[in-house]
Scaffold this motif. Structure first.
Motif, PDB file in Angstrom:
ATOM      1  N   UNK A  55      -6.212  -3.545  -3.655  1.00  0.00           N
ATOM      2  CA  UNK A  55      -6.649  -2.463  -4.535  1.00  0.00           C
ATOM      3  C   UNK A  55      -7.677  -1.561  -3.855  1.00  0.00           C
ATOM      4  N   UNK A  56      -8.566  -2.178  -3.081  1.00  0.00           N
ATOM      5  CA  UNK A  56      -9.559  -1.354  -2.393  1.00  0.00           C
ATOM      6  C   UNK A  56      -8.911  -0.444  -1.359  1.00  0.00           C
ATOM      7  N   UNK A  57      -7.947  -0.986  -0.661  1.00  0.00           N
ATOM      8  CA  UNK A  57      -7.280  -0.187   0.372  1.00  0.00           C
ATOM      9  C   UNK A  57      -6.475   0.951  -0.247  1.00  0.00           C
ATOM     10  N   UNK A  58      -5.851   0.658  -1.371  1.00  0.00           N
ATOM     11  CA  UNK A  58      -5.047   1.709  -2.005  1.00  0.00           C
ATOM     12  C   UNK A  58      -5.945   2.817  -2.545  1.00  0.00           C
ATOM     13  N   UNK A  59      -7.062   2.425  -3.140  1.00  0.00           N
ATOM     14  CA  UNK A  59      -7.996   3.451  -3.622  1.00  0.00           C
ATOM     15  C   UNK A  59      -8.493   4.296  -2.452  1.00  0.00           C
ATOM     16  N   UNK A  60      -8.843   3.615  -1.376  1.00  0.00           N
ATOM     17  CA  UNK A  60      -9.347   4.341  -0.207  1.00  0.00           C
ATOM     18  C   UNK A  60      -8.271   5.285   0.314  1.00  0.00           C
ATOM     19  N   UNK A  61      -7.037   4.801   0.319  1.00  0.00           N
ATOM     20  CA  UNK A  61      -5.963   5.631   0.842  1.00  0.00           C
ATOM     21  C   UNK A  61      -5.716   6.847  -0.052  1.00  0.00           C
ATOM     22  N   UNK A  99       0.842  -1.202   0.000  1.00  0.00           N
ATOM     23  CA  UNK A  99       0.000   0.000   0.000  1.00  0.00           C
ATOM     24  C   UNK A  99       0.875   1.249   0.000  1.00  0.00           C
TER      25      UNK A  99
END
Lengths: 69, 288, 69, 69, 69, 69, 69
Positions: free
Chosen positions: B238-244, B228
């Protein structure tokens, strides 16, 4: 953030949040006024209910739970 | 000292023979000292590990005699650990794994005087089916309240006869066995094992499984954190990176006081919150 | 504990996690293989479900980043 | 994520994290190596302090909080 | 992370998130484009509902160790 | 928010965050550029330590007060 | 709160927070200035680290929602 402070100041005084008023307040602080920021701010605030927005209590940040392992 | 026996008892002869054959069929010989094991523990294990582990209960002298004739490197070291009644386990699985599996297959057993309770020992309310007699005193001493109804002793409410870790007296052990309450968790621990010429002692055979569990969690977490942090996108993150990334944009917009559709309200709250935080620190000034 | 990464790599690739495979991966990283460590790791898997273990990360609310200056 | 595991294995062994080394480790696990993925990872890792990065609290995603009003 | 920002920019503009578009945006920032990273990102985004993902309340997973700074 | 993404993209690439660069990035995404917004953002970012700002505590999207439709 | 907003506005512009400046800003908003309030505020601010105070402001954080899966 200074333009937001200016907007809140006007709001608190029940003055209209328009470009002229914000520019006046910022100018009075001795700073130069950036017209683009004023315009952007006023446009963005057009559909915002400031009274509601500042009432929404920010939720305190919880401390991270102790790792379990 | 010993009288020479003219004839070896048949059972011992069989065991001797068994030990001649088993070591060549399996890669691993593991030893359990019976001083800490009761034979009643072995039956469920024999069932559980059927086809994977052969379990032989044997006297030290017979085992030593039989094993010493074998040409297996390292066997003499294992034989040296044989004391008294022993259990030998033959398997092809890693002895460490066997030890872990044995640890997972603990069973509850009746306590003997002097044992420590492995759990909070609960005596359940209900009819014991026991006829009244001196046993009533034992119940009383154990802090269990009873009544007599239709000729048998009834326990009036669930009672804890011993707390986990308490030493169980001989009297209580007798009482518990009459009630068929099992208070001691018994596991089998390998004393030593021979695998591929290498002898492992008890310490080397002991693995802290929890540590590995934690290590897996930590290793994965580190991989996740790293991926991340560097924006290396995979299906898992991918979801965590988008959220970040979205979060960073929101934080930046708010800190800069740049109003966007997504952050307008939060920005106003932030500005107002700063004013509140500041005024909260002011002594002798209360904003109107 | 570095062998845990090798095990995770095999796990992710749906390869069997046995002593030979772990040793291979570690060797390929250019490091010497400690057989005892490999053995212990593989044995521990008798009681560790990797999928569950890696999901067990404790979740907490983020603490506000400490202002560094 | 397998390439990240491989990179961390190398990192823990104090080996250089380059394309060849990562590819070697992944290959040793018996899997086919996707060169593009390896390249992407090595590129992303350039300039990164791995020791710091792995300590960072990863952001997990929870469902959006239900609006209160 | 730059490729992710590019993807979010496209998403916000309701443009298609494909390799060409991401590469264009990154190129316009004056940086060189790493094709592998673009590919990896587009592939990973295939099954993702971006709108949901960016709305999700980010919750930090407890760090394995206290962040040092 | 698209302009903020563009700014982050530039920041990440260590490129200067000025009006021309932001406009370029946004244009490359295929969208029309609102010059006033670009000006306002660049002005607002002038005094901001971006590295610190993006580390700030997570902010929820959920805005109970302002209905977005 | 208007005087505090005025003070924050000055602070943000790196202007001195004194009675004259606060009065000017408030006046520019079109409101009458309460001299006593201004005096009290300036006196009270003398002991306060404004930068720290505004960093300590709570941030709206999403309540930790139940993880969705």
């Amino acid at each position: 953030m200074e333009y937001v402070y200016a907007a809140l100041l006007l709001h608190k005084q029940k003055k209209e949040i328009n470009e002229a008023n914000i520019a006046n307040v910022v100018k009075a602080s001795g700073a130069e006024v950036n017209e683009a920021q004023v315009k952007a701010l006023v446009a963005a605030l057009a559909d915002v209910n400031i009274e509601e927005a500042i009432k929404a209590a920010p939720v305190a940040v919880a401390a991270p739970a102790a790792p379990s392992g | 000292m010993h009288q020479n026996r003219t004839k070896y008892p048949q059972k011992k002869a069989q065991m001797y023979q068994q030990l001649q054959e088993l070591p060549s069929k399996y890669k691993v010989i593991a030893l359990v000292r019976m001083e800490k094991v009761r034979s009643s523990q072995l039956l469920p294990l024999r069932k559980k590990f059927k086809g994977e582990v052969e379990i032989v209960s044997i006297k030290d002298k017979v085992a030593q005699k039989s094993l010493s004739t074998l040409k297996i490197p390292g066997i003499e070291k294992l034989a040296a650990n044989l004391v008294g009644q022993c259990v030998l386990m033959f398997t092809n699985m890693s002895p460490i794994k066997l030890n872990i599996l044995l640890g997972k297959n603990k069973i509850m057993m009746a306590a003997r005087g002097g044992d420590k309770a492995s759990i909070d020992v609960v005596i359940k309310a209900g009819n014991t089916g026991i006829t009244p007699g001196p046993i009533l005193t034992d119940f009383k001493e154990a802090g269990v309240s009873t009544k007599i109804d239709q000729g048998t002793v009834w326990i009036t409410k669930d009672s804890i006869a011993a707390k986990k870790g308490d030493t169980i007296s001989g009297k209580l052990a007798t009482l518990l066995s009459k009630l068929d309450v099992k208070a001691v968790e018994a596991g089998i621990v390998l004393n030593s094992a021979l695998e591929d010429k290498v002898i492992y002692n008890q310490e080397e055979l002991t693995v802290d499984v929890e540590q590995y569990r934690a290590a897996f969690a930590k290793a994965h977490q580190e991989a996740l954190s790293l991926s991340i942090a560097i924006g290396y996108v995979t299906k898992e993150n991918v979801n965590m990176i988008l959220a970040k990334a979205a979060q960073q944009a929101r934080s930046l917009a708010i800190e800069a006081g740049f109003l966007t559709d997504d952050t307008k309200d939060a920005t106003i709250q932030r500005a107002h919150g700063q004013a509140k935080s500041l005024s909260g620190k002011l002594k002798g000034y209360s904003p109107q």
